[in-house]
Design an enzyme around this catalytic site. Sequence first.
Site, mmCIF file in Angstrom:
data_model
loop_
_atom_site.group_PDB
_atom_site.id
_atom_site.type_symbol
_atom_site.label_atom_id
_atom_site.label_comp_id
_atom_site.label_asym_id
_atom_site.label_seq_id
_atom_site.Cartn_x
_atom_site.Cartn_y
_atom_site.Cartn_z
ATOM 1 N N PRO A 189 0.740 -1.320 -0.176
ATOM 2 C CA PRO A 189 0.277 0.172 -0.201
ATOM 3 C C PRO A 189 1.066 1.073 0.058
ATOM 4 O O PRO A 189 1.938 1.793 0.639
ATOM 5 C CB PRO A 189 -0.957 -0.360 1.351
ATOM 6 N N ILE A 190 0.624 2.227 -0.711
ATOM 7 C CA ILE A 190 1.415 3.593 -1.860
ATOM 8 C C ILE A 190 0.167 4.214 0.054
ATOM 9 O O ILE A 190 -0.859 4.772 -0.811
ATOM 10 C CB ILE A 190 1.225 3.790 -2.251
#
Lengths: 65, 65, 65, 65, 65, 65
Positions: free
Chosen positions: F2-3
Amino acid sequence: MPIAHIHILEGRDRSQKKKLIEEVTKAISSSLQSERGKIKVLLHEVSEDNWATAGVTKREEKIVD
Amino acid sequence: MPIAHIHILEGRDRSQKKKLIEEVTKAISSSLQSERGKIKVLLHEVSEDNWATAGVTKREEKIVD
Amino acid sequence: MPIAHIHILEGRDRSQKKKLIEEVTKAISSSLQSERGKIKVLLHEVSEDNWATAGVTKREEKIVD
Amino acid sequence: MPIAHIHILEGRDRSQKKKLIEEVTKAISSSLQSERGKIKVLLHEVSEDNWATAGVTKREEKIVD
Amino acid sequence: MPIAHIHILEGRDRSQKKKLIEEVTKAISSSLQSERGKIKVLLHEVSEDNWATAGVTKREEKIVD
Amino acid sequence: MPIAHIHILEGRDRSQKKKLIEEVTKAISSSLQSERGKIKVLLHEVSEDNWATAGVTKREEKIVD
Protein backbone atom coordinates in the site's frame (compact mmCIF):
# COMPACT_ATOMS: atom_id res chain seq x y z
CA MET A 1 -1.86 12.46 -23.58
CA PRO A 2 -0.17 10.42 -20.80
CA ILE A 3 0.57 12.37 -17.63
CA ALA A 4 3.30 11.03 -15.35
CA HIS A 5 3.54 12.25 -11.75
CA ILE A 6 6.87 11.04 -10.41
CA HIS A 7 7.60 11.29 -6.70
CA ILE A 8 11.29 11.44 -5.90
CA LEU A 9 13.31 12.27 -2.82
CA GLU A 10 14.44 15.90 -2.65
CA GLY A 11 18.04 16.62 -3.55
CA ARG A 12 18.62 15.77 -7.21
CA ASP A 13 20.22 18.55 -9.25
CA ARG A 14 18.72 20.11 -12.36
CA SER A 15 20.65 17.97 -14.82
CA GLN A 16 19.60 14.72 -13.11
CA LYS A 17 15.98 15.82 -13.12
CA LYS A 18 16.26 16.81 -16.78
CA LYS A 19 17.69 13.36 -17.60
CA LEU A 20 14.87 11.68 -15.67
CA ILE A 21 12.26 13.74 -17.56
CA GLU A 22 13.87 13.02 -20.93
CA GLU A 23 14.25 9.27 -20.33
CA VAL A 24 10.70 8.86 -19.01
CA THR A 25 9.26 10.87 -21.91
CA LYS A 26 11.15 8.64 -24.38
CA ALA A 27 9.98 5.51 -22.53
CA ILE A 28 6.31 6.56 -22.63
CA SER A 29 6.49 7.69 -26.23
CA SER A 30 8.11 4.50 -27.53
CA SER A 31 6.05 2.04 -25.50
CA LEU A 32 2.66 3.62 -26.19
CA GLN A 33 3.47 5.13 -29.62
CA SER A 34 2.40 8.46 -28.13
CA GLU A 35 3.48 11.73 -29.68
CA ARG A 36 6.17 13.33 -27.50
CA GLY A 37 4.27 16.61 -27.65
CA LYS A 38 1.37 15.04 -25.77
CA ILE A 39 3.39 13.64 -22.90
CA LYS A 40 3.58 15.53 -19.61
CA VAL A 41 5.98 14.68 -16.80
CA LEU A 42 5.68 16.36 -13.40
CA LEU A 43 8.25 15.71 -10.67
CA HIS A 44 7.17 15.94 -7.04
CA GLU A 45 10.14 16.27 -4.69
CA VAL A 46 9.48 14.93 -1.20
CA SER A 47 11.70 15.72 1.80
CA GLU A 48 13.42 12.94 3.78
CA ASP A 49 11.16 13.66 6.77
CA ASN A 50 8.07 13.16 4.63
CA TRP A 51 8.89 9.85 2.95
CA ALA A 52 8.78 6.61 4.92
CA THR A 53 8.92 2.89 4.30
CA ALA A 54 7.86 0.57 7.17
CA GLY A 55 7.36 3.67 9.30
CA VAL A 56 11.03 4.63 8.99
CA THR A 57 11.72 7.97 7.34
CA LYS A 58 14.50 8.47 4.80
CA ARG A 59 16.24 10.73 7.32
CA GLU A 60 16.23 7.94 9.92
CA GLU A 61 17.39 5.41 7.33
CA LYS A 62 20.45 7.59 6.62
CA ILE A 63 21.28 7.77 10.36
CA VAL A 64 21.11 3.98 10.58
CA ASP A 65 23.17 3.34 7.38
CA MET B 1 -17.56 16.15 -1.30
CA PRO B 2 -15.51 16.75 -4.49
CA ILE B 3 -11.78 17.20 -3.98
CA ALA B 4 -9.83 19.06 -6.67
CA HIS B 5 -6.05 18.79 -6.81
CA ILE B 6 -4.85 21.44 -9.24
CA HIS B 7 -1.25 21.42 -10.42
CA ILE B 8 -0.02 24.80 -11.53
CA LEU B 9 3.36 26.26 -12.34
CA GLU B 10 5.00 28.05 -9.41
CA GLY B 11 4.87 31.83 -9.41
CA ARG B 12 1.27 32.98 -9.14
CA ASP B 13 0.62 35.51 -6.38
CA ARG B 14 -1.87 35.05 -3.56
CA SER B 15 -4.69 36.97 -5.21
CA GLN B 16 -4.44 34.93 -8.44
CA LYS B 17 -4.49 31.69 -6.45
CA LYS B 18 -7.45 32.94 -4.44
CA LYS B 19 -9.31 33.76 -7.66
CA LEU B 20 -8.50 30.32 -9.05
CA ILE B 21 -9.80 28.65 -5.88
CA GLU B 22 -12.99 30.74 -5.87
CA GLU B 23 -13.76 30.20 -9.56
CA VAL B 24 -13.13 26.44 -9.42
CA THR B 25 -15.24 26.09 -6.26
CA LYS B 26 -18.10 27.93 -7.97
CA ALA B 27 -17.70 25.80 -11.09
CA ILE B 28 -17.85 22.53 -9.15
CA SER B 29 -20.73 23.69 -6.99
CA SER B 30 -22.89 24.85 -9.87
CA SER B 31 -22.18 21.95 -12.23
CA LEU B 32 -22.66 19.18 -9.65
CA GLN B 33 -25.15 20.97 -7.38
CA SER B 34 -22.66 20.34 -4.56
CA GLU B 35 -22.77 22.37 -1.36
CA ARG B 36 -19.84 24.80 -1.36
CA GLY B 37 -19.00 23.69 2.16
CA LYS B 38 -18.21 20.22 0.91
CA ILE B 39 -15.82 21.26 -1.87
CA LYS B 40 -12.07 21.14 -1.26
CA VAL B 41 -9.51 22.68 -3.59
CA LEU B 42 -5.78 22.03 -3.11
CA LEU B 43 -3.21 23.79 -5.27
CA HIS B 44 0.10 22.05 -5.98
CA GLU B 45 2.75 24.46 -7.25
CA VAL B 46 5.39 22.81 -9.43
CA SER B 47 8.71 24.48 -10.30
CA GLU B 48 9.73 25.13 -13.93
CA ASP B 49 12.46 22.50 -13.64
CA ASN B 50 9.92 19.89 -12.55
CA TRP B 51 7.26 20.34 -15.24
CA ALA B 52 7.87 19.16 -18.79
CA THR B 53 5.93 18.65 -21.99
CA ALA B 54 7.58 16.56 -24.75
CA GLY B 55 10.63 16.29 -22.50
CA VAL B 56 11.14 20.06 -22.51
CA THR B 57 10.95 21.74 -19.12
CA LYS B 58 9.13 25.03 -18.59
CA ARG B 59 12.49 26.64 -17.84
CA GLU B 60 13.86 25.52 -21.21
CA GLU B 61 10.67 26.63 -22.96
CA LYS B 62 11.19 30.16 -21.57
CA ILE B 63 14.79 30.22 -22.86
CA VAL B 64 13.56 29.26 -26.34
CA ASP B 65 10.64 31.78 -26.40
CA MET C 1 -0.60 24.12 -18.52
CA PRO C 2 -2.72 23.61 -15.37
CA ILE C 3 -3.73 20.00 -14.68
CA ALA C 4 -6.79 19.44 -12.50
CA HIS C 5 -7.39 16.01 -10.93
CA ILE C 6 -10.93 16.08 -9.54
CA HIS C 7 -12.08 13.27 -7.27
CA ILE C 8 -15.83 12.78 -7.27
CA LEU C 9 -18.17 10.10 -6.00
CA GLU C 10 -19.13 7.53 -8.63
CA GLY C 11 -22.57 7.85 -10.20
CA ARG C 12 -22.74 11.09 -12.17
CA ASP C 13 -23.93 10.71 -15.75
CA ARG C 14 -21.99 11.80 -18.83
CA SER C 15 -23.71 15.15 -19.22
CA GLN C 16 -23.03 16.13 -15.59
CA LYS C 17 -19.38 15.17 -15.95
CA LYS C 18 -19.17 17.12 -19.21
CA LYS C 19 -20.66 20.18 -17.47
CA LEU C 20 -18.18 19.83 -14.61
CA ILE C 21 -15.28 19.63 -17.05
CA GLU C 22 -16.49 22.62 -19.04
CA GLU C 23 -17.12 24.80 -15.99
CA VAL C 24 -13.80 23.96 -14.35
CA THR C 25 -11.92 24.58 -17.61
CA LYS C 26 -13.60 27.98 -17.93
CA ALA C 27 -12.83 28.78 -14.28
CA ILE C 28 -9.13 27.93 -14.64
CA SER C 29 -8.80 29.73 -17.95
CA SER C 30 -10.43 32.95 -16.75
CA SER C 31 -8.76 33.10 -13.33
CA LEU C 32 -5.23 32.33 -14.54
CA GLN C 33 -5.54 33.78 -18.07
CA SER C 34 -4.49 30.34 -19.31
CA GLU C 35 -5.20 29.25 -22.86
CA ARG C 36 -8.04 26.69 -22.83
CA GLY C 37 -5.96 24.43 -25.05
CA LYS C 38 -3.41 24.04 -22.29
CA ILE C 39 -5.83 23.05 -19.54
CA LYS C 40 -6.31 19.39 -18.68
CA VAL C 41 -9.07 18.09 -16.43
CA LEU C 42 -9.11 14.46 -15.26
CA LEU C 43 -12.03 13.09 -13.26
CA HIS C 44 -11.39 10.26 -10.80
CA GLU C 45 -14.60 8.51 -9.77
CA VAL C 46 -14.43 6.89 -6.33
CA SER C 47 -16.97 4.31 -5.11
CA GLU C 48 -19.05 4.90 -1.97
CA ASP C 49 -17.12 2.15 -0.17
CA ASN C 50 -13.82 3.88 -0.91
CA TRP C 51 -14.60 7.43 0.22
CA ALA C 52 -14.91 8.25 3.91
CA THR C 53 -15.17 11.29 6.14
CA ALA C 54 -14.58 10.80 9.90
CA GLY C 55 -14.18 7.08 9.18
CA VAL C 56 -17.74 6.82 7.84
CA THR C 57 -18.04 5.72 4.23
CA LYS C 58 -20.47 7.35 1.81
CA ARG C 59 -22.41 4.05 1.69
CA GLU C 60 -22.82 4.12 5.48
CA GLU C 61 -23.79 7.80 5.38
CA LYS C 62 -26.62 6.94 2.97
CA ILE C 63 -27.89 4.21 5.29
CA VAL C 64 -27.96 6.70 8.20
CA ASP C 65 -29.64 9.52 6.20
CA MET D 1 12.41 4.76 -4.00
CA PRO D 2 10.84 6.71 -6.87
CA ILE D 3 7.10 6.22 -7.29
CA ALA D 4 5.60 6.95 -10.70
CA HIS D 5 1.84 7.43 -11.06
CA ILE D 6 1.10 7.40 -14.78
CA HIS D 7 -2.33 8.45 -16.01
CA ILE D 8 -3.25 6.96 -19.36
CA LEU D 9 -6.44 6.70 -21.36
CA GLU D 10 -8.33 3.42 -20.84
CA GLY D 11 -8.00 0.80 -23.55
CA ARG D 12 -4.38 -0.39 -23.75
CA ASP D 13 -3.95 -4.14 -23.59
CA ARG D 14 -1.85 -5.99 -21.03
CA SER D 15 1.24 -6.28 -23.19
CA GLN D 16 1.30 -2.53 -23.95
CA LYS D 17 0.92 -1.72 -20.27
CA LYS D 18 3.69 -4.19 -19.42
CA LYS D 19 5.96 -2.53 -22.01
CA LEU D 20 5.15 0.92 -20.59
CA ILE D 21 5.97 -0.27 -17.07
CA GLU D 22 9.22 -1.90 -18.15
CA GLU D 23 10.41 1.09 -20.20
CA VAL D 24 9.58 3.63 -17.49
CA THR D 25 11.26 1.49 -14.82
CA LYS D 26 14.39 1.29 -16.97
CA ALA D 27 14.27 5.05 -17.62
CA ILE D 28 14.01 5.91 -13.92
CA SER D 29 16.67 3.40 -12.92
CA SER D 30 19.21 4.57 -15.48
CA SER D 31 18.63 8.30 -15.09
CA LEU D 32 18.65 8.35 -11.28
CA GLN D 33 20.94 5.34 -10.72
CA SER D 34 18.12 3.89 -8.62
CA GLU D 35 17.95 0.18 -7.90
CA ARG D 36 15.16 -1.37 -9.97
CA GLY D 37 13.84 -3.07 -6.88
CA LYS D 38 13.04 0.28 -5.33
CA ILE D 39 11.06 1.67 -8.26
CA LYS D 40 7.27 1.51 -8.22
CA VAL D 41 5.10 2.25 -11.23
CA LEU D 42 1.31 2.56 -10.89
CA LEU D 43 -0.88 3.01 -13.94
CA HIS D 44 -4.18 4.89 -13.59
CA GLU D 45 -6.52 4.27 -16.50
CA VAL D 46 -8.97 7.11 -17.14
CA SER D 47 -12.07 6.75 -19.33
CA GLU D 48 -12.61 8.95 -22.41
CA ASP D 49 -15.50 10.72 -20.66
CA ASN D 50 -13.24 11.61 -17.74
CA TRP D 51 -10.25 13.09 -19.57
CA ALA D 52 -10.47 16.49 -21.24
CA THR D 53 -8.20 19.04 -22.83
CA ALA D 54 -9.61 22.56 -23.42
CA GLY D 55 -12.91 21.31 -22.04
CA VAL D 56 -13.24 18.72 -24.82
CA THR D 57 -13.37 15.09 -23.69
CA LYS D 58 -11.47 12.34 -25.47
CA ARG D 59 -14.83 10.85 -26.51
CA GLU D 60 -15.82 14.12 -28.18
CA GLU D 61 -12.39 14.44 -29.81
CA LYS D 62 -12.91 11.01 -31.44
CA ILE D 63 -16.31 12.09 -32.80
CA VAL D 64 -14.73 15.21 -34.33
CA ASP D 65 -11.70 13.35 -35.82
CA MET E 1 -8.43 18.70 7.25
CA PRO E 2 -5.95 15.92 6.35
CA ILE E 3 -6.77 14.06 3.14
CA ALA E 4 -5.32 10.57 2.73
CA HIS E 5 -5.21 8.95 -0.72
CA ILE E 6 -4.35 5.30 -0.19
CA HIS E 7 -3.42 3.14 -3.16
CA ILE E 8 -4.07 -0.55 -2.59
CA LEU E 9 -4.17 -3.60 -4.81
CA GLU E 10 -7.67 -4.50 -6.03
CA GLY E 11 -9.41 -7.37 -4.29
CA ARG E 12 -10.06 -6.46 -0.65
CA ASP E 13 -13.64 -6.92 0.48
CA ARG E 14 -15.83 -4.22 1.96
CA SER E 15 -15.15 -5.09 5.57
CA GLN E 16 -11.36 -5.00 5.08
CA LYS E 17 -11.60 -1.63 3.36
CA LYS E 18 -13.85 -0.34 6.13
CA LYS E 19 -11.31 -1.51 8.74
CA LEU E 20 -8.50 0.19 6.81
CA ILE E 21 -10.48 3.44 6.66
CA GLU E 22 -11.34 3.32 10.35
CA GLU E 23 -7.80 2.52 11.50
CA VAL E 24 -6.20 5.20 9.30
CA THR E 25 -8.76 7.79 10.43
CA LYS E 26 -7.98 6.96 14.08
CA ALA E 27 -4.24 7.10 13.37
CA ILE E 28 -4.44 10.53 11.74
CA SER E 29 -6.80 11.91 14.38
CA SER E 30 -4.68 10.77 17.33
CA SER E 31 -1.28 11.68 15.89
CA LEU E 32 -2.25 15.15 14.66
CA GLN E 33 -5.01 15.90 17.20
CA SER E 34 -7.29 16.44 14.22
CA GLU E 35 -11.08 16.28 14.59
CA ARG E 36 -12.33 13.03 13.02
CA GLY E 37 -14.96 15.00 11.14
CA LYS E 38 -12.26 16.79 9.20
CA ILE E 39 -10.37 13.70 8.06
CA LYS E 40 -10.98 12.29 4.59
CA VAL E 41 -9.73 8.92 3.41
CA LEU E 42 -9.99 7.89 -0.25
CA LEU E 43 -9.00 4.40 -1.38
CA HIS E 44 -7.71 3.90 -4.90
CA GLU E 45 -7.79 0.27 -5.99
CA VAL E 46 -5.21 -0.62 -8.61
CA SER E 47 -5.34 -3.83 -10.67
CA GLU E 48 -2.48 -6.35 -10.61
CA ASP E 49 -1.60 -5.47 -14.20
CA ASN E 50 -1.25 -1.81 -13.29
CA TRP E 51 1.01 -2.05 -10.23
CA ALA E 52 4.69 -2.94 -10.62
CA THR E 53 7.82 -3.01 -8.52
CA ALA E 54 11.17 -3.34 -10.34
CA GLY E 55 9.20 -3.59 -13.58
CA VAL E 56 7.44 -6.76 -12.44
CA THR E 57 3.66 -6.53 -12.17
CA LYS E 58 1.73 -8.01 -9.26
CA ARG E 59 0.17 -10.50 -11.69
CA GLU E 60 3.64 -11.68 -12.74
CA GLU E 61 4.77 -11.84 -9.11
CA LYS E 62 1.89 -14.22 -8.34
CA ILE E 63 2.86 -16.48 -11.24
CA VAL E 64 6.44 -16.66 -9.93
CA ASP E 65 5.44 -17.26 -6.26
CA MET F 1 2.47 -2.70 -1.11
CA PRO F 2 0.00 0.00 0.00
CA ILE F 3 1.10 3.56 -0.77
CA ALA F 4 -0.46 6.35 1.28
CA HIS F 5 -0.23 9.95 0.07
CA ILE F 6 -1.34 12.15 2.95
CA HIS F 7 -2.00 15.83 2.34
CA ILE F 8 -1.63 17.95 5.46
CA LEU F 9 -1.43 21.65 6.14
CA GLU F 10 2.14 22.97 6.36
CA GLY F 11 3.51 23.63 9.83
CA ARG F 12 3.75 20.35 11.76
CA ASP F 13 7.14 19.68 13.31
CA ARG F 14 9.28 16.62 12.64
CA SER F 15 8.13 14.68 15.67
CA GLN F 16 4.43 15.15 14.81
CA LYS F 17 5.05 14.04 11.23
CA LYS F 18 7.02 11.04 12.48
CA LYS F 19 4.12 10.10 14.79
CA LEU F 20 1.66 10.45 11.91
CA ILE F 21 3.81 8.21 9.71
CA GLU F 22 4.22 5.61 12.43
CA GLU F 23 0.52 5.52 13.37
CA VAL F 24 -0.66 5.32 9.75
CA THR F 25 1.87 2.57 8.96
CA LYS F 26 0.62 0.57 11.96
CA ALA F 27 -2.99 1.16 10.94
CA ILE F 28 -2.42 -0.06 7.38
CA SER F 29 -0.34 -3.02 8.49
CA SER F 30 -2.85 -4.25 11.07
CA SER F 31 -6.01 -3.68 9.03
CA LEU F 32 -4.72 -5.24 5.81
CA GLN F 33 -2.26 -7.73 7.36
CA SER F 34 0.38 -6.08 5.20
CA GLU F 35 4.08 -6.43 6.02
CA ARG F 36 5.37 -3.12 7.44
CA GLY F 37 8.27 -3.28 5.05
CA LYS F 38 5.93 -2.99 2.09
CA ILE F 39 4.06 0.09 3.30
CA LYS F 40 5.02 3.52 2.00
CA VAL F 41 3.74 6.78 3.46
CA LEU F 42 4.40 10.11 1.71
CA LEU F 43 3.37 13.38 3.34
CA HIS F 44 2.49 16.32 1.11
CA GLU F 45 2.52 19.61 3.00
CA VAL F 46 0.23 22.25 1.51
CA SER F 47 0.45 25.96 2.42
CA GLU F 48 -2.52 27.81 3.93
CA ASP F 49 -2.91 29.82 0.72
CA ASN F 50 -3.18 26.63 -1.32
CA TRP F 51 -5.82 24.73 0.67
CA ALA F 52 -9.46 25.81 0.61
CA THR F 53 -12.83 24.53 1.71
CA ALA F 54 -15.94 26.24 0.29
CA GLY F 55 -13.60 28.64 -1.51
CA VAL F 56 -12.16 29.92 1.76
CA THR F 57 -8.44 29.36 2.23
CA LYS F 58 -6.94 28.21 5.52
CA ARG F 59 -5.24 31.60 5.82
CA GLU F 60 -8.61 33.38 5.54
CA GLU F 61 -10.19 30.93 7.99
CA LYS F 62 -7.55 31.88 10.58
CA ILE F 63 -8.28 35.59 10.10
CA VAL F 64 -12.01 34.96 10.68
CA ASP F 65 -11.50 32.67 13.77
